[in-house]
Design an enzyme around this catalytic site. Structure first.
Site, PDB file in Angstrom:
ATOM      1  N   ASP A  45     -29.417  -6.805  -9.422  1.00 20.14           N
ATOM      2  CA  ASP A  45     -29.416  -6.925 -10.890  1.00 20.14           C
ATOM      3  C   ASP A  45     -30.153  -8.196 -11.267  1.00 20.14           C
ATOM      4  O   ASP A  45     -30.537  -8.987 -10.393  1.00 20.14           O
ATOM      5  CB  ASP A  45     -27.962  -6.944 -11.420  1.00 20.14           C
ATOM      6  CG  ASP A  45     -27.835  -6.362 -12.818  1.00 20.14           C
ATOM      7  OD1 ASP A  45     -28.609  -6.764 -13.704  1.00 20.14           O
ATOM      8  OD2 ASP A  45     -26.964  -5.503 -13.027  1.00 20.14           O
ATOM      9  N   VAL A  67     -36.047  -4.743 -12.085  1.00 20.44           N
ATOM     10  CA  VAL A  67     -36.602  -3.471 -11.591  1.00 20.44           C
ATOM     11  C   VAL A  67     -38.008  -3.186 -12.108  1.00 20.44           C
ATOM     12  O   VAL A  67     -38.687  -2.302 -11.589  1.00 20.44           O
ATOM     13  CB  VAL A  67     -35.686  -2.255 -11.906  1.00 20.44           C
ATOM     14  CG1 VAL A  67     -34.363  -2.357 -11.176  1.00 20.44           C
ATOM     15  CG2 VAL A  67     -35.502  -2.067 -13.411  1.00 20.44           C
ATOM     16  N   ASN A  93     -30.111   2.796 -11.082  1.00 25.13           N
ATOM     17  CA  ASN A  93     -29.140   2.867 -12.165  1.00 25.13           C
ATOM     18  C   ASN A  93     -29.397   1.842 -13.273  1.00 25.13           C
ATOM     19  O   ASN A  93     -28.808   1.932 -14.345  1.00 25.13           O
ATOM     20  CB  ASN A  93     -27.751   2.656 -11.521  1.00 25.13           C
ATOM     21  CG  ASN A  93     -26.652   2.409 -12.492  1.00 25.13           C
ATOM     22  OD1 ASN A  93     -26.199   3.324 -13.174  1.00 25.13           O
ATOM     23  ND2 ASN A  93     -26.205   1.158 -12.592  1.00 25.13           N
ATOM     24  N   TYR A 157     -35.622   5.644 -25.275  1.00 28.77           N
ATOM     25  CA  TYR A 157     -34.592   5.937 -24.271  1.00 28.77           C
ATOM     26  C   TYR A 157     -34.667   7.404 -23.861  1.00 28.77           C
ATOM     27  O   TYR A 157     -34.613   7.741 -22.682  1.00 28.77           O
ATOM     28  CB  TYR A 157     -33.225   5.591 -24.870  1.00 28.77           C
ATOM     29  CG  TYR A 157     -32.064   5.598 -23.903  1.00 28.77           C
ATOM     30  CD1 TYR A 157     -31.875   4.560 -22.996  1.00 28.77           C
ATOM     31  CD2 TYR A 157     -31.122   6.629 -23.927  1.00 28.77           C
ATOM     32  CE1 TYR A 157     -30.786   4.555 -22.129  1.00 28.77           C
ATOM     33  CE2 TYR A 157     -30.041   6.628 -23.074  1.00 28.77           C
ATOM     34  CZ  TYR A 157     -29.865   5.587 -22.171  1.00 28.77           C
ATOM     35  OH  TYR A 157     -28.791   5.588 -21.317  1.00 28.77           O
ATOM     36  N   LYS A 161     -35.531   8.616 -20.105  1.00 27.48           N
ATOM     37  CA  LYS A 161     -34.538   9.369 -19.328  1.00 27.48           C
ATOM     38  C   LYS A 161     -35.045  10.797 -19.057  1.00 27.48           C
ATOM     39  O   LYS A 161     -34.801  11.350 -17.981  1.00 27.48           O
ATOM     40  CB  LYS A 161     -33.185   9.390 -20.056  1.00 27.48           C
ATOM     41  CG  LYS A 161     -32.555   8.000 -20.238  1.00 27.48           C
ATOM     42  CD  LYS A 161     -32.266   7.338 -18.905  1.00 27.48           C
ATOM     43  CE  LYS A 161     -31.448   6.060 -19.060  1.00 27.48           C
ATOM     44  NZ  LYS A 161     -31.150   5.416 -17.764  1.00 27.48           N
ATOM     45  N   ALA A 190     -20.571   6.626 -22.417  1.00 28.97           N
ATOM     46  CA  ALA A 190     -19.521   6.132 -21.533  1.00 28.97           C
ATOM     47  C   ALA A 190     -19.176   4.693 -21.896  1.00 28.97           C
ATOM     48  O   ALA A 190     -20.004   3.960 -22.460  1.00 28.97           O
ATOM     49  CB  ALA A 190     -19.987   6.218 -20.079  1.00 28.97           C
TER      50      ALA A 190
END
Ligand SMILES: NC(=O)c1ccc[n+]([C@@H]2O[C@H](COP(=O)([O-])OP(=O)(O)OC[C@H]3O[C@@H](n4cnc5c(N)ncnc54)[C@H](O)[C@@H]3O)[C@@H](O)[C@H]2O)c1
Length: 271
Positions: A45, A67, A93, A157, A161, A190
């Site tokens: 991270d 990343v 992730n 987004y 995705k 979530a």
């Protein structure tokens, strides 16, 4: 009597897993599940004392990684192999959401795509040689329901995705012969930091959100048993279910018959 022998390919003692965005909500829940199974976990991270502490608190290793830095992805994988001897599973992730609600903010769009889509591409490129050296393994990409259904509040987004899902589906057949499975999970909303800006709206609408643990269970299941190229929807009250993609209309020949795709353009398994 319950059989406690792990299924072939299941996470087990001695396996090594790398999780990008690993100190966030899903990463922490996943690390806890994997550590229970004796898996060596490396949480990659953005570097900060807080993120390093999160990893240490979970009994996981920490690797500093942005990343979006292609070379850094490769360096982290090399460091994992050097320190732990192998790499069996990679959870790509890391992710961010856009904050603008109206119009089109192209700078924000590009930033989100850089992390959420190119981070996945670079992570896959970096992981593949190590997974091959381990004799095969698994890549699990955290996409989103927003990759399957348009998200009007965050087009960048949705594109990132959706691109990640398309990447997983188009890459999968190339990896089968190496014993490498790539799959995606597509959770609905979530309970992690990424939904903080929307939290009050969910509460006001009494809208259910997933727990990070529910999503982590789906990530573990995808490592253990995913179909190559599968995308698993995870929704409150539903659990993880494979998404059924609708086929596209086939081309027709001049005489009206279904045209046969040239052999070279078919997935290796269909040649
Ligand atoms: N929570 C949800 O509602 C939800 C739903 C569907 C998909 N997702 C996806 O799940 C993944 C994990 O998100 P989360 O819900 O745990 O949120 P989170 O914000 O808790 O975690 C995201 C993590 O990604 C890290 N990150 C961001 N940019 C990075 C970069 N450039 N390099 C490395 N790490 C970076 C953050 O530091 C953070 O630890 C993301 O890809 C997110 O898009 C989340």
């Amino acid at each position: 009597m319950t059989d406690t022998t792990p299924a072939p390919g299941s996470p087990a003692q001695g396996d090594v897993a790398l999780v990008t965005g690993g100190t966030g909500g899903f990463g922490r829940a996943l690390a806890a599940l994997l550590r229970e199974r004796g898996v060596t976990v490396v949480l990659a991270d953005l570097d900060s004392p807080a993120n390093r502490e999160v990893a240490a608190g979970l009994g996981a290793h920490f690797a500093a990684l942005d990343v979006t830095d292609r070379a850094a992805n490769a360096a982290v994988v090399a460091a994992v192999e050097a320190e732990h001897g192998r790499l069996d599973a990679v959870f790509l992730n890391a992710g961010i959401a856009g904050q603008s609600r109206h119009g089109l903010d192209v700078d924000e769009f590009l930033k989100v795509v850089d992390v959420d889509l190119f981070g996945v591409v670079y992570g896959t490129e970096a992981a593949l040689p190590a997974l091959r050296r381990a004799g095969g393994g698994s890549i699990v990409v955290t996409a989103s329901l927003a990759g399957l259904s348009p998200m009007a509040t965050d087009p960048g987004y949705s594109v990132a995705k959706g691109g990640a899902v398309a990447f997983v589906r188009s890459m999968s057949s190339r990896l089968v012969d190496d014993g490498i499975t790539i799959s995606a999970i597509c959770p609905g909303f979530a309970d992690t930091a990424i939904i903080d800006p929307l939290r009050d709206e969910f509460a006001a609408a009494d809208f259910p959100v997933l727990s990070a643990g529910e999503v982590a269970e789906a990530m573990v299941a995808a490592w253990a048993g995913a179909e190559p190229g599968a995308a698993y929807v995870v929704q409150p009250g539903v659990g993880a279910v494979p998404y059924k993609f609708k086929g596209v209309p086939a081309a027709r020949t001049a005489s009206g018959e279904t045209a046969v795709v040239p052999t070279a353009l078919r997935p290796p398994s269909m040649r």
